[in-house]
Enzyme design. Structure first.
Site, PDB file in Angstrom:
ATOM      1  N   LYS A 168       0.621   4.707   6.288  1.00 19.15           N
ATOM      2  CA  LYS A 168      -0.283   5.731   6.152  1.00 19.15           C
ATOM      3  C   LYS A 168       0.710   6.991   5.670  1.00 19.15           C
ATOM      4  O   LYS A 168       1.501   7.538   6.205  1.00 19.15           O
ATOM      5  CB  LYS A 168      -1.523   5.988   5.517  1.00 19.15           C
ATOM      6  CG  LYS A 168      -2.124   4.380   5.561  1.00 19.15           C
ATOM      7  CD  LYS A 168      -1.972   3.900   4.288  1.00 19.15           C
ATOM      8  CE  LYS A 168      -2.610   1.919   5.162  1.00 19.15           C
ATOM      9  NZ  LYS A 168      -3.336   1.416   3.897  1.00 19.15           N
ATOM     10  N   SER A 216       0.997  -1.627   0.437  1.00 22.20           N
ATOM     11  CA  SER A 216       0.004  -0.249  -0.131  1.00 22.20           C
ATOM     12  C   SER A 216       0.998   1.664   0.190  1.00 22.20           C
ATOM     13  O   SER A 216       0.614   2.631  -0.249  1.00 22.20           O
ATOM     14  CB  SER A 216      -0.877  -0.612   1.326  1.00 22.20           C
ATOM     15  OG  SER A 216       0.032   0.758   2.688  1.00 22.20           O
TER      16      SER A 216
END
Length: 240
Positions: free
Chosen positions: A137, A66
């Site tokens: 993230k 990701s």
């Protein structure tokens, strides 16, 4: 004089034999002491590393794609846990490690405390995958930001300004999911760099909390890639 010779030889050899016995006994005692010291040193080092990772810098194993290309599967990033502890707040562009409990994943009943303790220790040393409630993230919006996807050029806008994102995975668009949100104060809007492979704030828009991550849930800022050595360097910059 002949009768003195045997006596002289025995007298000469006797101390040598006597010296040999204490030397053997001393080495036999020394060996277990050395092992004990080595074991004690190992325990001290482990405790130091656990304390260091708990309060200062903690390694996290990257389990998914990701955050490519900045972070790859198998990378161990070092999160600075002091980065936001003295008044500084996460900024747009920061890569953060956070506990997604209550925002990305639901609260779960407590499991086996011994197993969780052992896994937590291994994770803190970078020897095991992080808990499935921990995420890495990039911060796209902070409290008060108006974040929109997307403008006429396909870019995300923050407070009306198009966001330049050089860290995006080659070929990915900023987002295929249209959205417009105002980030509540004390929370963050976060997204992965590999947008087509990332489950992030966009995937939790309709859930309680709307995909926002409370600042208090941030564990630290991912500063460096510590392993493998061939990838040693900064974990990814790019402030908005």
């Amino acid at each position: 004089m002949d009768t003195e010779a045997p006596h002289t030889q025995r007298g000469h050899s006797s101390p040598v034999e006597g010296e040999g016995r204490p030397r053997f006994a001393f080495s036999a005692v020394l060996r277990p002491l050395t092992w004990r010291r080595a074991g004690a040193l190992g325990v001290i080092c482990t405790v130091f590393l656990l304390l260091f990772s708990n309060f200062v810098v903690q390694p996290f194993l990257i389990p998914s794609r990701s955050m490519e290309p900045a972070l790859k599967v198998g990378d161990r990033v070092l999160a600075d846990k002091l980065a936001y502890r003295f008044g500084e707040q996460p900024r747009r562009g920061d890569v953060v490690v956070f506990d997604g409990t209550g925002s990305f994943v639901r609260e779960r009943p407590a499991g086996n405390p011994v197993g969780e303790l052992l896994h937590g220790a291994a994770s803190a040393l970078g020897l095991a995958e992080p808990a499935d409630t921990d995420f890495v993230k990039r911060v796209v919006g902070v409290g008060g930001d108006d974040v929109v996807c997307c403008d006429a050029g396909g870019r995300i806008e923050v407070n009306g300004v198009p966001l330049e994102e050089p860290y995006l995975y080659p070929g990915d668009t900023p987002s295929k999911v249209p959205f417009r949100i105002v980030v509540p104060l004390g929370t963050l809007w976060v997204m992965g760099d590999h947008r087509s492979q990332s489950r992030d704030s966009r995937d939790h828009l309709g859930e309680p909390g709307g995909g926002m991550v409370p600042v208090e849930k941030v564990i630290g800022r991912a500063e460096w890639i510590g392993w493998p050595l061939s990838r040693w360097g900064r974990a990814g910059g790019g402030h908005g």
